[in-house]
Write an enzyme that holds these catalytic residues in place. Structure first.
Site, PDB file in Angstrom:
ATOM      1  N   ARG A  52      -2.027   6.431   9.750  1.00 47.97           N
ATOM      2  CA  ARG A  52      -2.057   5.978   8.348  1.00 47.97           C
ATOM      3  C   ARG A  52      -2.150   7.167   7.377  1.00 47.97           C
ATOM      4  NH1 ARG A  52      -4.184   0.562   8.195  1.00 47.97           N
ATOM      5  NH2 ARG A  52      -3.417  -0.503  10.031  1.00 47.97           N
ATOM      6  N   ARG A  65       0.855  -1.200   0.000  1.00 47.16           N
ATOM      7  CA  ARG A  65       0.000   0.000   0.000  1.00 47.16           C
ATOM      8  C   ARG A  65       0.886   1.243   0.000  1.00 47.16           C
ATOM      9  NH1 ARG A  65      -3.990  -0.089   4.817  1.00 47.16           N
ATOM     10  NH2 ARG A  65      -5.043  -1.706   3.624  1.00 47.16           N
ATOM     11  N   LYS A  96      -3.953   0.777  14.919  1.00 46.19           N
ATOM     12  CA  LYS A  96      -3.936   1.744  13.814  1.00 46.19           C
ATOM     13  C   LYS A  96      -4.577   3.066  14.229  1.00 46.19           C
ATOM     14  CE  LYS A  96      -6.363  -1.032  11.132  1.00 46.19           C
ATOM     15  NZ  LYS A  96      -7.321  -1.648  10.189  1.00 46.19           N
ATOM     16  N   CYS A 135      -8.108 -10.778   0.639  1.00 48.80           N
ATOM     17  CA  CYS A 135      -8.165 -10.391   2.044  1.00 48.80           C
ATOM     18  C   CYS A 135      -8.307 -11.625   2.944  1.00 48.80           C
ATOM     19  CB  CYS A 135      -9.333  -9.438   2.294  1.00 48.80           C
ATOM     20  SG  CYS A 135      -9.413  -9.029   4.046  1.00 48.80           S
ATOM     21  N   CYS A 186     -15.469  -3.236  -0.236  1.00 48.37           N
ATOM     22  CA  CYS A 186     -14.064  -3.468   0.111  1.00 48.37           C
ATOM     23  C   CYS A 186     -13.492  -4.562  -0.791  1.00 48.37           C
ATOM     24  CB  CYS A 186     -13.964  -3.877   1.564  1.00 48.37           C
ATOM     25  SG  CYS A 186     -14.638  -5.519   1.858  1.00 48.37           S
ATOM     26  N   CYS A 200     -16.594  -8.590   5.670  1.00 51.83           N
ATOM     27  CA  CYS A 200     -16.563  -8.937   7.103  1.00 51.83           C
ATOM     28  C   CYS A 200     -16.911  -7.672   7.885  1.00 51.83           C
ATOM     29  CB  CYS A 200     -15.189  -9.503   7.482  1.00 51.83           C
ATOM     30  SG  CYS A 200     -13.958  -8.251   7.892  1.00 51.83           S
ATOM     31  N   CYS A 207     -14.153  -1.851   6.131  1.00 52.29           N
ATOM     32  CA  CYS A 207     -13.218  -1.135   5.247  1.00 52.29           C
ATOM     33  C   CYS A 207     -13.897  -0.239   4.211  1.00 52.29           C
ATOM     34  CB  CYS A 207     -12.292  -2.128   4.557  1.00 52.29           C
ATOM     35  SG  CYS A 207     -11.267  -3.048   5.727  1.00 52.29           S
ATOM     36  N   LYS A 237      -6.234   6.842  12.405  1.00 51.79           N
ATOM     37  CA  LYS A 237      -6.630   7.419  11.120  1.00 51.79           C
ATOM     38  C   LYS A 237      -7.087   8.870  11.247  1.00 51.79           C
ATOM     39  CE  LYS A 237      -7.802   2.977   9.213  1.00 51.79           C
ATOM     40  NZ  LYS A 237      -8.830   2.130   8.603  1.00 51.79           N
TER      41      LYS A 237
END
Ligand code: SRM
Ligand code: SF4
Length: 560
Positions: free
Chosen positions: A146, A77, A210, A436, A430, A475, A479, A212
């Site tokens: 991120r 990424r 994470k 994934c 997503c 899931c 995302c 954001k």
């Protein structure tokens, strides 16, 4: 409030602690010719470098039968602060994808770019080439801040310029300082000088999870600012950016059957000047560093730190760290999503927002995005901007280039936005299967088929032009931010989804679980019934989600 004090920290905390500032044994893993994978601990550390180990889930069983290791490859990424990249960078990314990955660029819901299917032997070259293009992948993933997002297009060009520069500065300021990235990927050996390394913002174990950040420029809430750990909402007066409302504690991820995990909207806690935004971001990150739960990764995002300790505590803690916000300024959002087609900004420059289905930059029978965007990049004097909805804007086009760019758009079939119904071009899914590792159901590959069903339903009820935001994830991690959609499908098992309904049109109201574990047929039946009810009983101009709340079909939360 859970008491993490006497629980052990998670294994990932130990891995970070012994990684010598994100080195781990990555160099050794890369040099190991016996396997296409990297050592288990390194799969955690590689994320900080923007790299995820994956395997083709569709060949897993067959390969195990044949006693072969899984078909390993890596997703890389690249961070693109505010989603802005130059035509030269775009061309470089396309070429790198062609040479080292499955050939496709994948635009993400955070305005970044992913390459899928990179083999271990190609990792270092790929990383070097991304770096040569003046982009990097460091901190695109992992327990750090991120890619910093920013509304990619505003009528007021000066406000966009300033907001996106602040996004880039915040991003730069919060990038880890370790030389590990440079050593492993670029130099290929330890760098001279042995002064101890120091991470002034993160410390040796970085963040618990994470983190954001995104900046929204009203009236657009295309970045879904309330889904961010930290959101900045631009405030303008007389055409100038005077500061940002600050929102904290948003997040989407949850786990099925675990009520202690949940999506949460960020709370607006005050206002800061543009120049103070970097210090605000640093202070918020440090609070999360110091108080985030390192004993349970499912409880480690800022949203839980705030819910456990209270918003007042959080604001006081900011104050103790020298950050004093002023009262928030009222601002209004008008929509989420992108505005497709041509628009002109206050500098007299043109922008063409293209619909990129599934964020995949590919050539196929409907569109030649790869070839067309290369042709445009070779002549464009402006820039490319990736949107938070996996689309792409050809930006800052001068009058003198507009006709030629339009010709290239038409010639390569890049004007998909013209024929796609609003429900299709605004929908989001997503990645999910096959790459994934967390997917329980299809998302990106299933979206076109499901939208076809929704289009039929809307047409049958005379609602073809209805704004209906559909988002699908494989899931519950969220995302594609499905918990903000009018209709959210959240993967439960192959072919089965939880149906979420009632998000707000401006990204400020979460939807609610309506029915669980449904097949497509059941979902279509439920929507058919609800749309019939809506058409029969709505007030004039009333959005579908507002109707579901007003009619008592969902718990009452009328405005979003
Ligand atoms: Fe995500 C994990 C893809 C945006 C919440 N996400 C993943 C991984 C890396 C799976 C994994 O951990 O092994 C997925 C890689 C799939 C693949 O094959 O490419 C993945 N996430 C994506 C992208 C590519 C989705 C897309 O289709 O565009 C987005 C990349 C963004 C970027 O450029 O940085 C992406 N992920 C998001 C968002 C939306 C956002 O940030 O605005 C969210 C919800 C917001 C949030 O973070 O709360 C999101 N991803 C997650 C989570 C759940 C986090 C949580 O708090 O529980 C995971 C799982 C995890 O972290 O353990 C996850
Ligand atoms: Fe994978 Fe789940 Fe994220 Fe979809 S929502 S990309 S299935 S982690």
């Amino acid at each position: 409030m859970s008491d993490p004090s006497n629980k052990p920290v998670t294994e990932v905390e130990d891995i970070k602690a012994r990684s010598a500032h994100l080195r781990g044994t990555l160099a050794e893993s890369l040099a190991d010719p016996v396997t296409g994978s990297i050592a288990p601990d390194d799969t955690q550390i590689s994320k900080f470098h923007g790299i995820y180990q994956q395997d083709d889930r569709e060949t897993r069983v067959e390969r195990t039968k044949q006693k072969l290791e899984p078909d390993y490859s890596f997703m890389i990424r690249a961070r693109v602060p505010a989603g802005i990249c130059t035509p030269a960078q775009w061309l470089a990314l396309q070429q790198i994808a062609a040479d080292h990955s499955n050939g496709e660029l994948r635009l993400t819901t955070r305005q970044a770019v992913q390459l899928h299917g990179v083999l271990k032997g190609d990792l270092r070259t790929t990383m070097r080439r991304i770096n040569d293009a003046l982009l990097d992948t460091f901190a695109a993933c992992g327990d750090v801040n991120r890619n910093v997002g920013c509304t990619p297009l505003a009528e007021n060009a000066e406000v966009h310029r300033r907001a996106s520069r602040w996004a880039a500065r915040i991003s730069e300021h919060l990038t880890p300082r370790t030389r590990a990235y440079h050593e492993i990927w670029l130099a290929g050996s330890p760098l001279p000088g042995n002064e101890p390394e120091h991470e002034p913002i993160y410390g040796a174990t970085y963040l618990p999870r994470k983190f954001k950040i995104a900046l929204a420029i009203p009236p657009l809430n295309d970045v879904d600012v309330f889904a961010q750990d930290l959101g900045f909402i631009a405030v303008e007066r007389f055409g100038k950016l005077i500061g940002f409302n600050v929102a904290v504690g948003g997040g989407m991820g949850m786990s099925h059957g675990e009520p202690a995990t949940y999506p949460r909207l960020a709370d607006v806690i005050g206002f800061c000047s543009p120049a103070a935004s970097v210090a605000v971001a640093e202070a918020v990150v440090k609070i999360q560093r110091d108080f985030g739960d390192r004993t349970d990764r499912k409880h480690a995002r800022l949203k839980y730190t705030i819910d456990d300790r209270g918003l007042d505590w959080f604001v006081d803690e900011l104050g103790r760290r020298g950050v004093h916000l002023r009262a928030a300024v009222p601002v209004d959002f008008e929509q989420t999503g992108d505005r497709f087609g041509w628009s002109e900004d206050s500098d007299g420059l043109w922008h063409a927002t293209l619909y990129v289905p599934g964020g995949r930059v590919v050539d196929n029978e409907k569109t030649r995005l790869q070839t067309g965007l290369s042709a445009i990049a070779r002549i464009l004097k402006g820039e490319f901007r990736i949107t938070p909805n996996q689309n792409l804007i050809i930006s800052r086009i001068e009058d003198t280039q507009k006709e030629e760019i339009q010709r290239l758009i038409t010639e390569h079939g890049l004007d998909l936005w013209r024929d796609a119904a609003p429900v299709r071009r605004n929908a989001l899914a997503c990645v999910a299967l096959p790459t994934c590792g967390l997917a329980m159901a299809e998302a990106e590959r299933y979206l076109p088929q499901f939208i076809g069903k929704v289009e039929e339903l809307l047409a049958r009820h005379g609602l073809s032009e209805q704004d209906l935001l559909v988002r699908i994830t494989g899931c519950p991690n969220g995302c594609a931010r499905p918990y903000l959609a009018d209709v959210g499908l959240v993967g439960k098992a192959p072919g089965r989804y939880n149906l979420m309904l009632g998000g707000g049109a401006v990204g400020a109201r979460l939807n609610q679980g309506y029915r669980e574990n449904l097949s497509e047929e059941r979902i279509v039946d439920e929507l058919d019934r609800l749309l019939a009810d809506f058409v029969g009983n709505r007030d004039s101009g009333e959005p579908f989600s507002d109707y579901l709340h007003r009619a008592g079909i969902l718990e009452s939360q009328p405005h979003g």
